[in-house]
Each structure stands twice: as C-alpha cells, then as structure tokens.
Design a protein around this motif. Structure first.
Motif, mmCIF file in Angstrom:
data_model
loop_
_atom_site.group_PDB
_atom_site.id
_atom_site.type_symbol
_atom_site.label_atom_id
_atom_site.label_comp_id
_atom_site.label_asym_id
_atom_site.label_seq_id
_atom_site.Cartn_x
_atom_site.Cartn_y
_atom_site.Cartn_z
ATOM 1 N N SER A 170 0.804 -1.217 0.000
ATOM 2 C CA SER A 170 0.000 0.000 0.000
ATOM 3 C C SER A 170 0.845 1.280 0.000
ATOM 4 O O SER A 170 0.524 2.217 -0.727
ATOM 5 C CB SER A 170 -0.986 0.017 1.164
ATOM 6 O OG SER A 170 -0.303 0.033 2.401
ATOM 7 N N THR A 171 1.914 1.327 0.774
ATOM 8 C CA THR A 171 2.741 2.536 0.790
ATOM 9 C C THR A 171 3.430 2.733 -0.547
ATOM 10 O O THR A 171 3.480 3.849 -1.073
ATOM 11 C CB THR A 171 3.777 2.489 1.933
ATOM 12 O OG1 THR A 171 3.070 2.350 3.170
ATOM 13 C CG2 THR A 171 4.627 3.743 1.976
ATOM 14 N N ALA A 172 3.937 1.656 -1.123
ATOM 15 C CA ALA A 172 4.593 1.745 -2.437
ATOM 16 C C ALA A 172 3.604 2.206 -3.502
ATOM 17 O O ALA A 172 3.936 3.042 -4.346
ATOM 18 C CB ALA A 172 5.209 0.400 -2.818
ATOM 19 N N ILE A 173 2.386 1.699 -3.457
ATOM 20 C CA ILE A 173 1.359 2.092 -4.430
ATOM 21 C C ILE A 173 0.992 3.562 -4.250
ATOM 22 O O ILE A 173 0.837 4.296 -5.224
ATOM 23 C CB ILE A 173 0.123 1.177 -4.318
ATOM 24 C CG1 ILE A 173 0.480 -0.211 -4.864
ATOM 25 C CG2 ILE A 173 -1.077 1.763 -5.041
ATOM 26 C CD1 ILE A 173 -0.560 -1.272 -4.607
ATOM 27 N N LEU A 174 0.883 4.009 -3.006
ATOM 28 C CA LEU A 174 0.576 5.409 -2.729
ATOM 29 C C LEU A 174 1.676 6.320 -3.282
ATOM 30 O O LEU A 174 1.394 7.310 -3.961
ATOM 31 C CB LEU A 174 0.424 5.631 -1.225
ATOM 32 C CG LEU A 174 0.110 7.049 -0.777
ATOM 33 C CD1 LEU A 174 -1.274 7.478 -1.261
ATOM 34 C CD2 LEU A 174 0.214 7.159 0.736
ATOM 35 N N ILE A 175 2.926 5.974 -3.014
ATOM 36 C CA ILE A 175 4.048 6.777 -3.499
ATOM 37 C C ILE A 175 4.102 6.751 -5.020
ATOM 38 O O ILE A 175 4.267 7.780 -5.666
ATOM 39 C CB ILE A 175 5.366 6.287 -2.857
ATOM 40 C CG1 ILE A 175 5.372 6.631 -1.364
ATOM 41 C CG2 ILE A 175 6.581 6.876 -3.568
ATOM 42 C CD1 ILE A 175 6.501 6.007 -0.571
ATOM 43 N N GLN A 176 3.933 5.580 -5.607
ATOM 44 C CA GLN A 176 4.006 5.436 -7.063
ATOM 45 C C GLN A 176 2.917 6.247 -7.767
ATOM 46 O O GLN A 176 3.147 6.803 -8.835
ATOM 47 C CB GLN A 176 3.881 3.961 -7.441
ATOM 48 C CG GLN A 176 4.140 3.689 -8.900
ATOM 49 C CD GLN A 176 4.091 2.199 -9.199
ATOM 50 O OE1 GLN A 176 3.163 1.509 -8.771
ATOM 51 N NE2 GLN A 176 5.079 1.711 -9.921
#
Length: 129
Positions: free
Chosen positions: A54-60
C-alpha cells in the motif's frame, strides 16, 4: 438544447480533472525536490485495496516530476519503491496525505479528544476504523 450544452460542459470539466495536473512541489531531505499529485480514483482504489504494497502504491501514484507533473515512478516495480529508506518514505507519505486531505488515525483521534467530530466520507462505514 441548453441542457445538452451543460452536459457537454460537465463532461469537459470531468475530462480536464482526469488529466490530474494538480500537484505541489516539495523538498524531501535525502531525495531533493519532488512533485506530489492528487490521487485519482483509480490510484486511490489501488491504494485502498492493497495489502502488502500500500505505501509503495501510494508513493508510485502520487510522486511526480516537480516541473511537469508527470508521474515519475510508474516504471519502477513495487519492490524497487519499497527499497527506499523508511524515513524518506514516511516524509513522502506525510506530504502526500496533506496534499490529498487524508487524515491519519492520530489526527482523527486528536479531533475526537478535542471534541470535534471527524469529517466522514458520504459513503463511508463509521464502523470501519
């Protein structure tokens, strides 16, 4: 006829919003100047439905070129994004939340303790927290 013109105007407004040019420039220590975009519906849904990434998707879905607003991390894998140092990711997430009007659990709790009722989304389930 006027109703059709209004509908076309509304459709054009939606298309303009879908281009998602709303971003802010910010500086992240250890990373430099970045752009941070508003989440689109698709990006928000991907973030909300993610389990481990989820954090990676948010940043991406939000970090963009600070000059053009173009998403810059779309070509990276989630694993590559997850390799960034946690303090940098934490700072990015704080700024992403602020630009997108997302409150943390701590902020919602502080509002409750201060006697303010947190603002809920129209279709949110108040039992989910």
């Amino acid at each position: 006829m006027a109703q059709n013109i209004a509908a076309v105007g509304l459709a054009a407004a939606f298309l303009a919003l879908a281009e998602n040019k709303d971003f802010v420039k910010d500086k992240i220590e250890g990373l430099g100047e970045v752009g941070i975009k508003k989440l689109s519906l698709a990006e928000r849904d991907a973030w909300l439905n993610a389990a481990d990434d989820s954090t990676a998707i948010l940043i991406q879905g939000t970090v963009c070129d600070p000059e053009t607003g173009e998403l810059t991390l779309k070509s990276l894998t989630k694993e590559q994004i997850k390799g960034i140092p946690a303090p940098i990711a934490d700072e990015l997430v704080k700024k992403i939340y602020k630009h997108n009007g997302i409150k943390t659990v701590a902020e919602v709790q502080a509002e409750k303790e201060a006697g303010q009722e947190p603002t809920e989304l129209k279709n949110s389930d108040p039992t989910e927290a």
